[in-house]
Design a protein around this motif. Structure first.
Motif, mmCIF file in Angstrom:
data_model
loop_
_atom_site.group_PDB
_atom_site.id
_atom_site.type_symbol
_atom_site.label_atom_id
_atom_site.label_comp_id
_atom_site.label_asym_id
_atom_site.label_seq_id
_atom_site.Cartn_x
_atom_site.Cartn_y
_atom_site.Cartn_z
ATOM 1 N N GLY A 89 0.766 -1.129 -0.064
ATOM 2 C CA GLY A 89 0.264 0.120 -0.044
ATOM 3 C C GLY A 89 0.759 1.088 -0.022
ATOM 4 N N PRO A 90 0.277 2.441 0.335
ATOM 5 C CA PRO A 90 1.150 3.634 0.203
ATOM 6 C C PRO A 90 1.677 3.805 1.648
ATOM 7 C CG PRO A 90 -1.315 4.118 0.946
ATOM 8 C CD PRO A 90 -1.105 2.407 0.527
ATOM 9 N N LEU A 91 2.782 4.614 1.717
ATOM 10 C CA LEU A 91 3.396 5.256 2.929
ATOM 11 C C LEU A 91 2.366 5.882 3.598
ATOM 12 C CD1 LEU A 91 7.046 5.917 1.598
ATOM 13 C CD2 LEU A 91 6.277 4.125 2.976
ATOM 14 N N VAL A 92 2.399 5.939 4.976
ATOM 15 C CA VAL A 92 1.163 6.765 5.689
ATOM 16 C C VAL A 92 1.010 8.131 5.640
ATOM 17 C CG1 VAL A 92 2.566 7.138 7.895
ATOM 18 C CG2 VAL A 92 0.099 6.237 7.986
ATOM 19 N N ASN A 93 2.050 8.686 5.346
ATOM 20 C CA ASN A 93 1.824 10.378 5.420
ATOM 21 C C ASN A 93 2.874 10.847 4.344
ATOM 22 O OD1 ASN A 93 4.039 10.778 6.984
ATOM 23 N ND2 ASN A 93 2.675 10.581 8.745
ATOM 24 N N ASP A 94 2.730 12.087 4.018
ATOM 25 C CA ASP A 94 3.595 12.844 3.197
ATOM 26 C C ASP A 94 5.028 13.133 3.807
ATOM 27 O OD1 ASP A 94 1.899 13.234 1.200
ATOM 28 O OD2 ASP A 94 1.220 15.315 2.197
ATOM 29 N N MET A 95 5.148 13.182 5.234
ATOM 30 C CA MET A 95 6.458 13.263 5.819
ATOM 31 C C MET A 95 7.240 11.807 5.525
ATOM 32 S SD MET A 95 7.019 14.679 9.937
ATOM 33 C CE MET A 95 6.017 13.385 10.365
ATOM 34 N N GLN A 96 6.458 10.884 5.696
ATOM 35 C CA GLN A 96 7.130 9.408 5.905
ATOM 36 C C GLN A 96 7.793 9.297 4.278
ATOM 37 O OE1 GLN A 96 7.819 7.757 8.198
ATOM 38 N NE2 GLN A 96 8.572 5.932 7.256
ATOM 39 N N ALA A 97 6.804 9.479 3.192
ATOM 40 C CA ALA A 97 7.143 9.445 1.812
ATOM 41 C C ALA A 97 8.402 10.379 1.517
ATOM 42 C CB ALA A 97 5.905 9.968 0.974
ATOM 43 N N LYS A 98 8.570 11.424 1.983
ATOM 44 C CA LYS A 98 9.531 12.491 1.581
ATOM 45 C C LYS A 98 10.933 11.762 2.371
ATOM 46 C CE LYS A 98 6.944 16.764 1.094
ATOM 47 N NZ LYS A 98 6.547 17.911 1.875
ATOM 48 N N LYS A 99 10.594 11.351 3.628
ATOM 49 C CA LYS A 99 11.940 10.581 4.214
ATOM 50 C C LYS A 99 12.264 9.599 3.430
ATOM 51 C CE LYS A 99 13.505 8.186 8.295
ATOM 52 N NZ LYS A 99 13.004 7.396 9.164
ATOM 53 N N VAL A 100 11.660 8.529 2.929
ATOM 54 C CA VAL A 100 12.119 7.745 2.351
ATOM 55 C C VAL A 100 12.612 7.965 1.000
ATOM 56 C CG1 VAL A 100 11.292 5.462 0.930
ATOM 57 C CG2 VAL A 100 10.349 5.923 3.413
ATOM 58 N N SER A 101 12.228 8.745 0.380
ATOM 59 C CA SER A 101 12.375 9.413 -1.017
ATOM 60 C C SER A 101 13.730 9.777 -0.589
ATOM 61 C CB SER A 101 11.701 10.202 -1.804
ATOM 62 O OG SER A 101 12.138 10.759 -2.840
ATOM 63 N N SER A 102 13.883 10.737 0.166
ATOM 64 C CA SER A 102 15.229 11.510 0.425
ATOM 65 C C SER A 102 16.547 10.564 0.780
ATOM 66 C CB SER A 102 15.177 12.559 1.498
ATOM 67 O OG SER A 102 14.800 11.980 2.832
ATOM 68 N N MET A 103 16.173 9.504 1.432
ATOM 69 C CA MET A 103 17.163 8.670 1.885
ATOM 70 C C MET A 103 17.758 7.837 0.492
ATOM 71 S SD MET A 103 15.875 7.175 5.463
ATOM 72 C CE MET A 103 17.446 6.161 5.800
ATOM 73 N N VAL A 104 16.762 7.407 -0.547
ATOM 74 C CA VAL A 104 17.035 6.657 -1.651
ATOM 75 C C VAL A 104 17.956 7.530 -2.654
ATOM 76 C CG1 VAL A 104 16.358 5.625 -3.673
ATOM 77 C CG2 VAL A 104 15.365 5.117 -1.451
ATOM 78 N N ASP A 105 17.450 8.843 -2.555
ATOM 79 C CA ASP A 105 18.201 9.857 -3.221
ATOM 80 C C ASP A 105 19.741 10.123 -3.019
ATOM 81 O OD1 ASP A 105 15.945 10.514 -4.985
ATOM 82 O OD2 ASP A 105 15.371 12.209 -4.024
ATOM 83 N N ASP A 106 19.633 10.273 -1.504
ATOM 84 C CA ASP A 106 21.083 10.523 -1.007
ATOM 85 C C ASP A 106 21.972 9.258 -1.433
ATOM 86 O OD1 ASP A 106 22.868 11.482 1.155
ATOM 87 O OD2 ASP A 106 22.689 9.378 1.834
ATOM 88 N N ALA A 107 21.397 7.980 -1.346
ATOM 89 C CA ALA A 107 22.146 6.653 -1.801
ATOM 90 C C ALA A 107 22.743 6.698 -3.104
ATOM 91 C CB ALA A 107 21.610 5.496 -1.323
ATOM 92 N N ILE A 108 21.880 7.170 -4.030
ATOM 93 C CA ILE A 108 22.045 7.191 -5.456
ATOM 94 C C ILE A 108 23.296 8.195 -5.841
ATOM 95 C CG2 ILE A 108 20.780 7.409 -7.758
ATOM 96 C CD1 ILE A 108 18.497 5.944 -6.775
ATOM 97 N N SER A 109 22.824 9.443 -4.957
ATOM 98 C CA SER A 109 23.616 10.437 -5.456
ATOM 99 C C SER A 109 25.254 10.032 -5.080
ATOM 100 C CB SER A 109 23.420 11.689 -4.746
ATOM 101 O OG SER A 109 23.585 11.538 -3.198
ATOM 102 N N LYS A 110 25.550 9.149 -4.029
ATOM 103 C CA LYS A 110 26.722 8.759 -3.511
ATOM 104 C C LYS A 110 27.068 7.356 -4.148
ATOM 105 C CE LYS A 110 26.029 11.175 0.598
ATOM 106 N NZ LYS A 110 25.651 11.186 2.183
ATOM 107 N N GLY A 111 26.698 6.841 -5.198
ATOM 108 C CA GLY A 111 26.896 5.858 -5.668
ATOM 109 C C GLY A 111 26.356 4.514 -6.022
ATOM 110 N N ALA A 112 25.299 4.375 -5.106
ATOM 111 C CA ALA A 112 24.239 3.385 -4.895
ATOM 112 C C ALA A 112 23.754 3.030 -6.368
ATOM 113 C CB ALA A 112 23.622 3.321 -3.695
ATOM 114 N N LYS A 113 23.412 1.930 -6.694
ATOM 115 C CA LYS A 113 22.577 1.715 -8.016
ATOM 116 C C LYS A 113 21.061 1.065 -7.297
ATOM 117 C CE LYS A 113 26.247 0.855 -11.206
ATOM 118 N NZ LYS A 113 27.277 0.953 -10.056
ATOM 119 N N ALA A 114 20.086 1.438 -7.865
ATOM 120 C CA ALA A 114 18.754 1.125 -7.718
ATOM 121 C C ALA A 114 18.522 -0.090 -8.859
ATOM 122 C CB ALA A 114 17.577 1.992 -7.652
ATOM 123 N N LEU A 115 18.507 -1.312 -8.489
ATOM 124 C CA LEU A 115 18.106 -2.234 -9.575
ATOM 125 C C LEU A 115 16.801 -2.451 -9.880
ATOM 126 C CD1 LEU A 115 20.637 -5.326 -8.278
ATOM 127 C CD2 LEU A 115 20.934 -3.253 -9.768
#
Length: 507
Positions: free
Chosen positions: A350-376
């Motif tokens: 389902g969805p993430l519970v609220n906008d704050m949670q959604a932004k947190k998850v997205s920002s952590m993934v963006d941080d990882a990708i910007s530092k060299g991680a790959k999203a398969l």
């Protein structure tokens, strides 16, 4: 690894969407002293479905005064509830359990509507929550004291357990029914009363549970539910933590908030039961049954879309099985992660519970990708479904400078880290101030015992991805909490030991 990346990029999510259906047991007032009441200032706030932001209903937006009124009701009820027999308390808890069992589907519909989790998972939560009502109905009659051999010939040493008093129960949004029954059934079994402040995102399951408790004959004032918006949560929480009526604070939520509440409790030297954040390692060693590990990895990571304190956070995979594990995980995500409205059959995410949670998850993934991680696979919002649907994501090439390496994600994001030894797995696992749950997959029995002893976590699951049960003590070490919930220990948390010396028995 590039073939894995291409496989992820060609993935197509299945999407199932539906609306909100009318729900039985849906309440729109708070519950205080056995009555359904509004806020003293008549304010309300909306509870919405995170899948589509549709309003489900409005509930009272209560303030500090309302919380104080609820505490006074609980205090008055405690004077009589504490003196009921364990048998009486057990009987009432058993009736509450039976009513929740009979209304499981209706309760699950409410959980799905307000939290967004798939209906099948919501039904699982209700069954899990009900298990605590049943367990503590039995446990109520087994909170035994002790007779200690006396060092004196004419004296008797007795130790008895007494209820601590009024308990403030502050619960999270991710398991809005089970976190209430796990706490409230335990404290009631011990002879305590309570005021519940559910999450502002998910108050409806708490109100539905209170309705069934009322039907079960729980005396007025024993259970009280105060609903409040995020705006008033701090003021209400302050009363529930600092008021002299309160003897114990039982909280499940983030470590950050837990520390704040712990500080408030310290002012009155109050008892605390804190179940806080985790950062669970999921370790796969070379001898592991890989298919079993992968099946359990799906449960440990994607239950409630990763929004669980015991969700696997860091996947530490031995280099000998790393590629096979990542390939198998990717295949399972492709096949089994189906996003959509949780009321539709077949939806697993389902969805993430609220906008704050959604932004947190997205920002952590963006941080990882910007530092060299790959999203398969994944790595972005499924905006064609809704604004809080984040694609199930598998990251590789994760390094220590990334947030996902060091912090709890609380979302549908897998971070795979290649390890070369048992020692490295333990070093990475223990390199955190969190210590709630951990997972280890190995067929080497000696290794299983050896690593279990060295993992600095309150709970260790070996060759399994689901460890929580009403019969076992649930809780963590370090900054993951204080105390235990579940098992007989869960009820003992709400008791004080009293030592009584009886003298002159020879006269």
């Amino acid at each position: 690894m590039m073939d894995l990346l291409r496989a992820g990029l060609t993935h197509k999510y299945k999407v199932l969407v539906t609306g909100i259906r009318k729900m039985h047991l849906l309440k729109c007032q708070a519950y205080v002293d056995g009555r359904w009441v509004s806020a003293s200032n008549q304010s309300v706030f909306a509870v919405t479905n995170p899948a589509n932001d549709a309003e489900i209903t409005k509930v009272p937006d209560m303030e500090a005064k309302d919380a104080k009124d609820a505490l006074e009701a609980a205090s008055k009820a405690f004077e009589t509830w504490r003196n009921t027999t364990a048998k009486e308390r057990a009987s009432i808890l058993r009736k509450w359990f039976q009513l929740c069992q009979e209304n499981s589907v209706n309760l699950a519909e409410i959980v799905t509507a307000e939290s967004g989790k798939p209906l099948a998972e919501a039904k699982g939560e209700i069954a899990y929550g009900n298990s605590f009502l049943e367990w503590f109905a039995d446990t109520a009659r087994h909170l035994n004291g002790e007779i200690i051999p006396s060092p004196w010939p004419n004296k008797q040493v007795l130790v008895t357990r007494e209820p601590v008093g009024v308990v403030s129960v502050i619960t999270p949004w991710n398991f809005p029914f089970a976190m209430i029954t796990r706490k409230v059934a335990a404290l009631m079994a011990a002879g305590c009363t309570c005021v519940i402040k559910p999450s502002e995102d998910t108050p409806l399951a708490a109100l539905a549970a209170a309705e069934l408790a009322d039907q079960a004959g729980v005396p007025k004032g024993v259970i009280n539910v105060v609903t409040t918006s995020r705006k008033n949560a701090s003021a209400v929480g302050k009363v529930l933590c600092e008021d002299d009526i309160v003897s114990c604070i039982s909280f499940t939520g983030s470590t950050h908030v837990g520390k704040i509440l712990y500080g408030m409790a310290a002012k009155g030297v109050k008892r605390v039961s804190l179940e806080l954040g985790g950062n669970a390692p999921f370790i796969v060693m070379p001898s592991a049954d890989l298919n079993n590990a992968l099946d359990h990895a799906m449960n440990a990571k994607f239950r409630n879309n990763g929004q669980a304190c015991i969700a696997a956070n860091r996947f530490l995979i031995h280099e000998e099985v790393y590629n096979d594990f990542v390939r198998g995980f990717l295949e399972r995500i492709n096949k089994k992660c189906i996003m959509g409205d949780g009321t539709k059959e077949g939806v697993t995410c389902g969805p993430l519970v609220n906008d704050m949670q959604a932004k947190k998850v997205s920002s952590m993934v963006d941080d990882a990708i910007s530092k060299g991680a790959k999203a398969l696979i994944g790595g972005k919002f499924a905006s064609d479904i809704g604004n809080k649907f984040y694609e199930s994501t598998l990251l590789v090439d994760v390094s220590p400078d990334m947030q996902v390496y060091n912090e709890e994600i609380f979302g549908p994001v897998v971070s795979c880290i290649k390890i070369t030894s048992e020692e490295e797995a333990l070093k990475i696992s223990n390199s955190t101030r969190s210590g709630l749950a951990s997972y280890l997959f190995t067929k080497d029995l000696s290794q299983a015992f050896r690593m279990s002893q060295k993992l600095k976590f309150g709970m260790v699951a070996i060759n399994d991805g689901i460890l929580s049960t009403s019969e076992a003590p649930f809780g963590g070490v370090k900054e993951s909490g204080i105390g235990r919930e579940g098992g007989k220990h869960g009820a003992e948390e709400y008791t004080d030991l009293k030592y009584t010396l009886i003298s002159e028995l020879d006269k």
